[in-house]
Motif scaffolding. Structure first.
Motif, PDB file in Angstrom:
ATOM      1  N   LEU A  26      41.310  37.405  34.779  1.00 51.71           N
ATOM      2  CA  LEU A  26      41.681  38.727  34.283  1.00 51.71           C
ATOM      3  C   LEU A  26      40.455  39.622  34.149  1.00 51.71           C
ATOM      4  O   LEU A  26      40.448  40.763  34.601  1.00 51.71           O
ATOM      5  CB  LEU A  26      42.392  38.596  32.938  1.00 51.71           C
ATOM      6  CG  LEU A  26      42.872  39.870  32.280  1.00 51.71           C
ATOM      7  CD1 LEU A  26      43.992  40.488  33.092  1.00 51.71           C
ATOM      8  CD2 LEU A  26      43.355  39.600  30.870  1.00 51.71           C
ATOM      9  N   MET A  27      39.404  39.100  33.560  1.00 44.82           N
ATOM     10  CA  MET A  27      38.197  39.905  33.352  1.00 44.82           C
ATOM     11  C   MET A  27      37.448  40.166  34.647  1.00 44.82           C
ATOM     12  O   MET A  27      37.007  41.272  34.909  1.00 44.82           O
ATOM     13  CB  MET A  27      37.268  39.212  32.362  1.00 44.82           C
ATOM     14  CG  MET A  27      37.782  39.250  30.958  1.00 44.82           C
ATOM     15  SD  MET A  27      36.712  38.375  29.821  1.00 44.82           S
ATOM     16  CE  MET A  27      35.190  39.267  30.034  1.00 44.82           C
ATOM     17  N   GLY A  28      37.285  39.111  35.454  1.00 47.54           N
ATOM     18  CA  GLY A  28      36.452  39.229  36.639  1.00 47.54           C
ATOM     19  C   GLY A  28      37.102  39.926  37.810  1.00 47.54           C
ATOM     20  O   GLY A  28      36.438  40.594  38.594  1.00 47.54           O
ATOM     21  N   PRO A 103      54.251  40.866  31.798  1.00 47.19           N
ATOM     22  CA  PRO A 103      54.742  40.168  32.989  1.00 47.19           C
ATOM     23  C   PRO A 103      54.291  40.816  34.293  1.00 47.19           C
ATOM     24  O   PRO A 103      54.114  40.136  35.305  1.00 47.19           O
ATOM     25  CB  PRO A 103      56.267  40.204  32.857  1.00 47.19           C
ATOM     26  CG  PRO A 103      56.580  41.069  31.713  1.00 47.19           C
ATOM     27  CD  PRO A 103      55.326  41.336  30.945  1.00 47.19           C
ATOM     28  N   ILE A 104      54.043  42.120  34.276  1.00 46.21           N
ATOM     29  CA  ILE A 104      53.565  42.811  35.487  1.00 46.21           C
ATOM     30  C   ILE A 104      52.156  42.327  35.833  1.00 46.21           C
ATOM     31  O   ILE A 104      51.858  42.023  36.991  1.00 46.21           O
ATOM     32  CB  ILE A 104      53.599  44.343  35.282  1.00 46.21           C
ATOM     33  CG1 ILE A 104      55.049  44.802  35.133  1.00 46.21           C
ATOM     34  CG2 ILE A 104      52.892  45.066  36.416  1.00 46.21           C
ATOM     35  CD1 ILE A 104      55.199  46.226  34.637  1.00 46.21           C
ATOM     36  N   VAL A 105      51.302  42.221  34.829  1.00 48.26           N
ATOM     37  CA  VAL A 105      49.940  41.735  35.067  1.00 48.26           C
ATOM     38  C   VAL A 105      49.966  40.255  35.433  1.00 48.26           C
ATOM     39  O   VAL A 105      49.279  39.824  36.352  1.00 48.26           O
ATOM     40  CB  VAL A 105      49.040  41.988  33.835  1.00 48.26           C
ATOM     41  CG1 VAL A 105      47.697  41.312  33.985  1.00 48.26           C
ATOM     42  CG2 VAL A 105      48.866  43.480  33.613  1.00 48.26           C
ATOM     43  N   GLN A 106      50.783  39.467  34.745  1.00 50.07           N
ATOM     44  CA  GLN A 106      50.870  38.042  35.060  1.00 50.07           C
ATOM     45  C   GLN A 106      51.315  37.818  36.505  1.00 50.07           C
ATOM     46  O   GLN A 106      50.856  36.878  37.150  1.00 50.07           O
ATOM     47  CB  GLN A 106      51.831  37.336  34.103  1.00 50.07           C
ATOM     48  CG  GLN A 106      51.242  37.139  32.729  1.00 50.07           C
ATOM     49  CD  GLN A 106      52.221  36.520  31.754  1.00 50.07           C
ATOM     50  OE1 GLN A 106      53.428  36.732  31.844  1.00 50.07           O
ATOM     51  NE2 GLN A 106      51.701  35.763  30.807  1.00 50.07           N
ATOM     52  N   ALA A 107      52.164  38.680  37.025  1.00 52.01           N
ATOM     53  CA  ALA A 107      52.637  38.537  38.399  1.00 52.01           C
ATOM     54  C   ALA A 107      51.517  38.756  39.411  1.00 52.01           C
ATOM     55  O   ALA A 107      51.612  38.301  40.551  1.00 52.01           O
ATOM     56  CB  ALA A 107      53.786  39.509  38.664  1.00 52.01           C
ATOM     57  N   LYS A 108      50.451  39.409  39.002  1.00 52.75           N
ATOM     58  CA  LYS A 108      49.318  39.651  39.893  1.00 52.75           C
ATOM     59  C   LYS A 108      48.377  38.451  39.979  1.00 52.75           C
ATOM     60  O   LYS A 108      47.524  38.389  40.846  1.00 52.75           O
ATOM     61  CB  LYS A 108      48.536  40.883  39.441  1.00 52.75           C
ATOM     62  CG  LYS A 108      49.339  42.167  39.556  1.00 52.75           C
ATOM     63  CD  LYS A 108      48.534  43.341  39.074  1.00 52.75           C
ATOM     64  CE  LYS A 108      49.329  44.620  39.086  1.00 52.75           C
ATOM     65  NZ  LYS A 108      49.703  45.093  40.390  1.00 52.75           N
ATOM     66  N   PHE A 109      48.527  37.493  39.056  1.00 58.80           N
ATOM     67  CA  PHE A 109      47.676  36.310  39.068  1.00 58.80           C
ATOM     68  C   PHE A 109      48.059  35.439  40.257  1.00 58.80           C
ATOM     69  O   PHE A 109      49.232  35.270  40.564  1.00 58.80           O
ATOM     70  CB  PHE A 109      47.877  35.488  37.795  1.00 58.80           C
ATOM     71  CG  PHE A 109      47.174  36.018  36.591  1.00 58.80           C
ATOM     72  CD1 PHE A 109      46.580  35.161  35.700  1.00 58.80           C
ATOM     73  CD2 PHE A 109      47.116  37.372  36.317  1.00 58.80           C
ATOM     74  CE1 PHE A 109      45.936  35.631  34.568  1.00 58.80           C
ATOM     75  CE2 PHE A 109      46.484  37.863  35.202  1.00 58.80           C
ATOM     76  CZ  PHE A 109      45.889  36.982  34.324  1.00 58.80           C
TER      77      PHE A 109
END
Length: 123
Positions: A26-28, A103-109
């Motif tokens: 997330l950070m990097g 959930p939108i950000v988690q989907a980008k992982f």
């Protein structure tokens, strides 16, 4: 945030953070691009010692909330709490995260995030 050079993250150092692949990703990867920053820096304080700005801000907000309730302010929910803290906490900006973004950000992982070896030694 035009002209943003460096984003500083401040936290204590519980062991589980060192092995948290998602936080490193997330950070990097995500936040650096999202914020258009040149650099991210993650600063650790010694765990459970109440040092640094995050603990000072958190303590100030807790004392403010305690004082408000003790003097009769009704705080029935989270939204009211943040409103009252914004109103009574000089110099502290409270940013409330919209829970629908998680959930939108988690989907980008990526499905598999590789481990960051020797994280404890990097600290």
């Amino acid at each position: 945030m035009p002209g943003l050079k460096t984003v500083h993250f401040l936290s204590d150092g519980p062991t589980y953070q060192y092995w948290n692949r998602k936080m490193f990703y997330l950070m990097g990867s995500y936040l650096r691009r999202k914020l258009e920053a040149d650099c991210n820096q993650w600063h650790y304080n010694e765990a459970r010692h109440g040092k640094g700005p995050p603990d000072g801000v958190g303590g100030s907000l807790k004392r403010t909330a305690d004082r408000l309730v003790a003097t009769g302010t009704d705080i029935p929910n989270f939204n009211r709490l943040t409103e009252e803290l914004e109103k009574h906490s000089t110099g502290i900006k409270i940013l409330v995260l919209d829970p629908t973004i998680i959930p939108i950000v988690q989907a980008k992982f990526p499905y598999i995030i590789p481990s960051f070896k020797d994280t404890m030694q990097a600290h």
